[in-house]
Design a protein around this motif. Sequence first.
Motif, short mmCIF file in Angstrom:
data_model
loop_
_atom_site.label_atom_id
_atom_site.label_comp_id
_atom_site.label_asym_id
_atom_site.label_seq_id
_atom_site.Cartn_x
_atom_site.Cartn_y
_atom_site.Cartn_z
N LYS A 138 30.32 32.43 51.67
CA LYS A 138 32.16 31.97 51.80
C LYS A 138 32.58 32.07 50.35
O LYS A 138 33.74 32.59 50.10
N TYR A 139 32.17 30.90 49.90
CA TYR A 139 32.49 30.76 48.40
C TYR A 139 32.44 31.92 47.50
O TYR A 139 33.59 32.10 46.88
N ALA A 140 31.30 32.94 47.49
CA ALA A 140 31.32 33.89 46.85
C ALA A 140 32.65 34.94 47.13
O ALA A 140 32.94 35.62 46.39
N THR A 141 32.71 34.92 48.44
CA THR A 141 33.79 35.95 48.75
C THR A 141 34.98 35.70 48.26
O THR A 141 35.93 36.26 47.76
N THR A 142 35.14 34.30 48.30
CA THR A 142 36.56 33.69 47.76
C THR A 142 36.81 34.10 46.42
O THR A 142 37.84 34.46 45.95
N MET A 143 35.61 33.58 45.72
CA MET A 143 35.67 34.15 44.26
C MET A 143 35.57 35.54 44.03
O MET A 143 36.47 36.04 43.00
N ALA A 144 35.28 36.59 44.66
CA ALA A 144 35.39 37.94 44.69
C ALA A 144 37.06 38.18 44.90
O ALA A 144 37.56 39.18 44.20
N PHE A 145 37.56 37.60 45.79
CA PHE A 145 38.89 37.70 45.84
C PHE A 145 39.84 37.34 44.66
O PHE A 145 40.81 37.88 44.43
N CYS A 146 39.41 36.20 44.28
CA CYS A 146 40.09 35.73 42.94
C CYS A 146 40.15 36.85 41.88
O CYS A 146 40.96 37.08 41.20
N LEU A 147 38.96 37.44 41.73
CA LEU A 147 38.77 38.46 40.81
C LEU A 147 39.55 39.60 41.27
O LEU A 147 40.45 40.29 40.32
N VAL A 148 39.39 40.31 42.66
CA VAL A 148 40.33 41.45 42.90
C VAL A 148 41.74 41.15 42.82
O VAL A 148 42.56 42.02 42.43
N ALA A 149 42.35 40.02 43.44
CA ALA A 149 43.53 39.59 43.08
C ALA A 149 44.18 39.44 41.38
O ALA A 149 45.18 40.23 41.41
N THR A 150 43.33 39.15 40.84
CA THR A 150 43.73 39.09 39.41
C THR A 150 43.90 40.49 38.81
O THR A 150 44.66 40.80 38.06
N LEU A 151 42.69 41.27 39.13
CA LEU A 151 42.93 42.57 38.53
C LEU A 151 43.87 43.72 39.17
O LEU A 151 44.36 44.65 38.63
N VAL A 152 44.26 43.15 40.42
CA VAL A 152 45.58 44.00 41.14
C VAL A 152 46.73 43.61 40.41
O VAL A 152 47.40 44.48 40.07
N VAL A 153 47.01 42.28 40.00
CA VAL A 153 47.97 42.06 39.19
C VAL A 153 48.04 42.68 38.01
O VAL A 153 49.16 43.43 37.21
N ALA A 154 47.09 42.72 37.20
CA ALA A 154 46.68 43.39 35.80
C ALA A 154 46.93 44.91 35.70
O ALA A 154 47.80 45.53 35.27
N ALA A 155 46.44 45.45 37.06
CA ALA A 155 46.49 47.10 36.87
C ALA A 155 47.67 47.53 37.50
O ALA A 155 48.37 48.39 36.88
N SER A 156 48.61 46.74 38.41
CA SER A 156 50.01 47.00 38.61
C SER A 156 51.16 47.01 37.36
O SER A 156 51.55 47.62 37.08
N ALA A 157 50.47 45.82 36.70
CA ALA A 157 51.56 45.49 35.46
C ALA A 157 51.25 46.71 34.21
O ALA A 157 51.99 47.02 33.51
N LEU A 158 49.79 47.00 34.27
CA LEU A 158 49.74 48.11 33.03
C LEU A 158 50.20 49.30 33.61
O LEU A 158 50.81 50.24 32.91
N ALA A 159 50.14 49.63 34.80
CA ALA A 159 50.77 50.81 35.71
C ALA A 159 52.41 50.94 35.25
O ALA A 159 53.07 51.86 34.72
N VAL A 160 53.26 49.82 35.54
CA VAL A 160 54.49 49.74 35.13
C VAL A 160 54.75 49.64 33.93
O VAL A 160 55.66 50.34 33.50
N GLY A 161 54.01 48.96 33.05
CA GLY A 161 54.28 48.91 31.76
C GLY A 161 54.23 50.19 31.09
O GLY A 161 55.16 50.74 30.26
N ALA A 162 53.20 51.02 31.55
CA ALA A 162 53.16 52.31 30.76
C ALA A 162 54.20 53.36 31.33
O ALA A 162 54.73 54.32 30.43
N LEU A 163 54.78 53.16 32.53
CA LEU A 163 55.83 53.99 32.90
C LEU A 163 57.21 53.58 32.27
O LEU A 163 58.23 54.58 31.98
N PHE A 164 57.39 52.38 32.05
CA PHE A 164 58.86 52.00 31.78
C PHE A 164 58.75 51.81 29.99
O PHE A 164 59.99 52.03 29.30
#
Length: 295
Positions: A138-164
């Motif tokens: 359960k804890y490993a899954t929660t930490m995996a979510f922490c990583l995925v959530a952070t990377l989602v924010v970073a990837a979305s920001a990079l895509a928008v930054g490259a676009l604008f």
Amino acid sequence: MSRADLAVVDTAAARPNPLWSLGLLRSELVTTFRRWRTLALLGVLAAVPILVGVAVRIETRGGGEVGRGGGEGPAFISQVTNNGLFLVFTALAATLPFFLPMAVGVVAGDAVAGEADAGTLRYLLVAPAGRTRLLLAKYATTMAFCLVATLVVAASALAVGALFFPLGDLTTISGTRISFAEGLGRALLIALVVAVSLAGVAALGLFVSTLTNSGIAAMATTVGLVITVQILDQIPQLHALQPYFFSHYWLSFADLMRDPVYWDDLVKNLELQALYTAVFGSAAWARFTTRDITA
């Protein structure tokens, strides 16, 4: 079947092989990331950089400037128009105080309490994994979510930054120039540090989740505690206690954009997260392994 045969079966059940543990972890990961609630949380996190990028684009369309400061935390926004990569740092700084810990609090709070609420916890414990391995999964899954959530924010920001906005070499907080490739590497490192910074919240949420059979109550309590701690971290009269709050050094990731990197607050942050993980992880284990499971 003889008593000796029964003893062998009991021993095999008490000592699950590593493949079972990996299967349990994979099952937890699939279950968590297939939930509509999890996908909705990731969608909200991905939308934040889009909103920030659009807002900056609209505000600077006439040639105006947005944001001022020394480069720490949200002040990264002053550099976004010069280099879209800074939108990654700005988005992480904007989501870390509330959106990211709230999402992690929801996932961690529901980890055990949600299973009890749905009546599936008892059936999970029938499997030979045992309570300790289930809690670790359960804890490993929660930490995996922490990583995925952070990377989602970073990837979305990079895509928008490259676009604008333009991309290219960027200027660090210290005023030195680094290549875009090095800046991208630092952005990835910052995302990893932000993910690890949520380890304390994940352990706290898991502990709260072992205290109740109500998933909603566990999620609300965890998110409420996160908000309360951050409010306390802003009260000047509590300055002596604030270095021990899990959120106190969250924005220290900005020091990774210095040249040379300032490691003092970064190390303190990692040490603090390790401490919270050890304390609340141990409390969760002590509670879960002695708890009377009825659901």
